[in-house]
Each structure stands twice: as structure tokens, then as C-alpha cells.
Design a protein around this motif. Structure first.
Motif, PDB file in Angstrom:
ATOM      1  N   MET A 173    -126.872  45.016  45.721  1.00 26.13           N
ATOM      2  CA  MET A 173    -125.759  45.040  46.646  1.00 26.13           C
ATOM      3  C   MET A 173    -125.287  43.624  46.956  1.00 26.13           C
ATOM      4  N   LEU A 174    -126.041  42.862  47.748  1.00 25.74           N
ATOM      5  CA  LEU A 174    -125.661  41.483  48.054  1.00 25.74           C
ATOM      6  C   LEU A 174    -126.482  40.491  47.248  1.00 25.74           C
ATOM      7  N   ASN A 175    -127.236  40.998  46.258  1.00 25.79           N
ATOM      8  CA  ASN A 175    -128.089  40.131  45.442  1.00 25.79           C
ATOM      9  C   ASN A 175    -129.032  39.319  46.332  1.00 25.79           C
ATOM     10  N   MET A 176    -129.716  40.027  47.243  1.00 25.35           N
ATOM     11  CA  MET A 176    -130.598  39.366  48.186  1.00 25.35           C
ATOM     12  C   MET A 176    -131.952  40.060  48.170  1.00 25.35           C
ATOM     13  N   SER A 177    -133.002  39.269  48.081  1.00 28.36           N
ATOM     14  CA  SER A 177    -134.356  39.817  48.098  1.00 28.36           C
ATOM     15  C   SER A 177    -134.727  40.263  49.510  1.00 28.36           C
ATOM     16  N   ALA A 178    -135.816  41.008  49.604  1.00 24.33           N
ATOM     17  CA  ALA A 178    -136.315  41.418  50.921  1.00 24.33           C
ATOM     18  C   ALA A 178    -136.657  40.186  51.759  1.00 24.33           C
ATOM     19  N   PHE A 179    -137.225  39.162  51.117  1.00 27.11           N
ATOM     20  CA  PHE A 179    -137.557  37.930  51.835  1.00 27.11           C
ATOM     21  C   PHE A 179    -136.270  37.239  52.311  1.00 27.11           C
ATOM     22  N   GLY A 180    -135.248  37.247  51.472  1.00 24.84           N
ATOM     23  CA  GLY A 180    -133.959  36.675  51.858  1.00 24.84           C
ATOM     24  C   GLY A 180    -133.338  37.408  53.034  1.00 24.84           C
ATOM     25  N   MET A 181    -133.489  38.727  53.046  1.00 22.51           N
ATOM     26  CA  MET A 181    -132.982  39.523  54.171  1.00 22.51           C
ATOM     27  C   MET A 181    -133.752  39.204  55.449  1.00 22.51           C
ATOM     28  N   PHE A 182    -135.072  39.041  55.326  1.00 24.61           N
ATOM     29  CA  PHE A 182    -135.894  38.663  56.476  1.00 24.61           C
ATOM     30  C   PHE A 182    -135.453  37.301  57.010  1.00 24.61           C
ATOM     31  N   ILE A 239    -119.657  37.781  50.075  1.00 25.68           N
ATOM     32  CA  ILE A 239    -118.780  38.770  50.698  1.00 25.68           C
ATOM     33  C   ILE A 239    -117.339  38.283  50.639  1.00 25.68           C
ATOM     34  N   PRO A 240    -116.377  39.142  50.419  1.00 28.28           N
ATOM     35  CA  PRO A 240    -116.508  40.559  50.110  1.00 28.28           C
ATOM     36  C   PRO A 240    -117.098  40.774  48.719  1.00 28.28           C
ATOM     37  N   LEU A 241    -117.788  41.892  48.584  1.00 26.83           N
ATOM     38  CA  LEU A 241    -118.431  42.224  47.312  1.00 26.83           C
ATOM     39  C   LEU A 241    -117.404  42.242  46.186  1.00 26.83           C
ATOM     40  N   GLY A 242    -117.745  41.606  45.101  1.00 24.47           N
ATOM     41  CA  GLY A 242    -116.861  41.585  43.938  1.00 24.47           C
ATOM     42  C   GLY A 242    -115.806  40.508  43.963  1.00 24.47           C
ATOM     43  N   ALA A 243    -115.473  39.999  45.131  1.00 28.05           N
ATOM     44  CA  ALA A 243    -114.466  38.935  45.253  1.00 28.05           C
ATOM     45  C   ALA A 243    -114.824  38.040  46.433  1.00 28.05           C
TER      46      ALA A 243
END
Length: 166
Positions: free
Chosen positions: A1-10, A119-123
Motif C-alpha cells: 500500500m504505502l510501501n512501509m514496513s511494520a517497523f516503519g509504521m511503528f 501520497i497520493p498513491l500512484g502520483a
């Protein structure tokens, strides 16, 4: 989705809590400091954000974001030290108040960069860390910091001019 790992989200969640707490501290007391719950939350979550950020290598190896984490930790330490000096310790009050506020500005840099390049996704809004619009927004954020820092410095100066109680 946002190309973010769980650690990145944390890491991002820590940063969001820190920024919200910092803004609350500023709105409630005109400054960030360890004497308020919001200030304590800001400081703790900013430290957590910096430490977790040192383990994220989304753009390759050790780079500018890691340097910013280290600089933020150093400024936080200096502000914390300044906050613990006696009330009549002159410049240290300014160091504490303006230092904590500077670290809030530091949150803006990776926050805008990482959000705007995803963000926004894709652009995405920005092509990368060197995007001119991103640089302009960070520059505008720095101007806002300078205005706020000026107001904080004036407030400190005026508080020092108040007559002592009899």
C-alpha cells in the motif's frame, strides 16, 4: 500500500504522537518542556522516533535522515539540560524553549518528505527529497519556526522584566 514496513509504521506512529503532543504543549503553555504531561510525551516520543529512525534505511545506507535523528537527540539533550538550570541562569531558558521548538520543526522535514513521496498513491506530491516544492514547504516551515521562536523569546524576555513580588 504505502510501501512501509511494520517497523516503519511503528516509527511513524511514534512521530505522530510526538508531533501532536508538541503542538498541544505549545498551544497550552506557549512552549514545550518536561514540566507538562504533553511536553513529557513529546520528549519521550521524539526520542523514540529518533532511535527507531536510526534503524530505517529506506533510501539506502546511513544518510541525512540519520544525521537529523542524531542532531535532534543532541538538541533535545541540550534543551533538557538548559531546562534544568536555575531560573536566573540567563541564556539557558532560551536554549531550552527554543531548542525544544526547533526539534518540533525537525519533525516536519522527514514528515513532509516521507508523506509527500508516498501520497497520493500512484502520483506522489513530491518526486523525492530534492523536489523544489518540498524544499519550499520546508523553508516555509522554517519561517514559521522563526516567527514562533521570536514570540517565545519575547515572552521569555518580558517575563524576566516583571517586578519581583514584595
Amino acid at each position: 500500500m504505502l510501501n512501509m514496513s511494520a517497523f516503519g509504521m511503528f516509527h511513524t506512529a511514534l512521530a505522530l504522537v510526538a508531533v501532536i503532543a508538541g503542538i498541544i504543549a505549545l498551544l497550552r503553555g506557549g512552549e514545550i518542556g518536561s514540566r507538562s504531561r504533553a511536553g513529557q510525551t513529546y520528549i519521550g516520543f521524539t526520542v523514540g522516533t529518533c532511535i527507531t529512525g536510526l534503524f530505517i534505511f529506506h533510501h539506502g545506507g546511513f544518510g541525512a535522515p540519520h544525521v537529523l535523528s542524531i542532531v535532534t537527540l543532541l538538541v533535545l539533550a541540550l534543551a533538557w539540560f538548559g531546562e534544568r538550570r536555575p531560573a536566573d541562569a540567563g541564556i539557558w531558558r532560551y536554549v531550552a524553549v527554543l531548542g525544544y521548538s526547533l526539534t518540533l520543526f525537525f519533525h516536519l522535514i522527514p514528515g513532509l518528505t516521507e508523506t509527500g513521496t508516498r501520497i497520493p498513491l500512484g502520483a506522489p506530491a513530491f518526486s523525492g527529497p530534492e523536489d523544489p516544492l518540498l524544499k519550499a514547504l520546508v523553508g516555509a516551515g522554517f519561517v514559521v519556526y522563526l516567527l514562533g521562536a521570536t514570540l517565545q523569546a519575547i515572552r521569555i524576555r518580558q517575563s524576566r522584566r516583571l517586578p519581583l513580588p514584595a
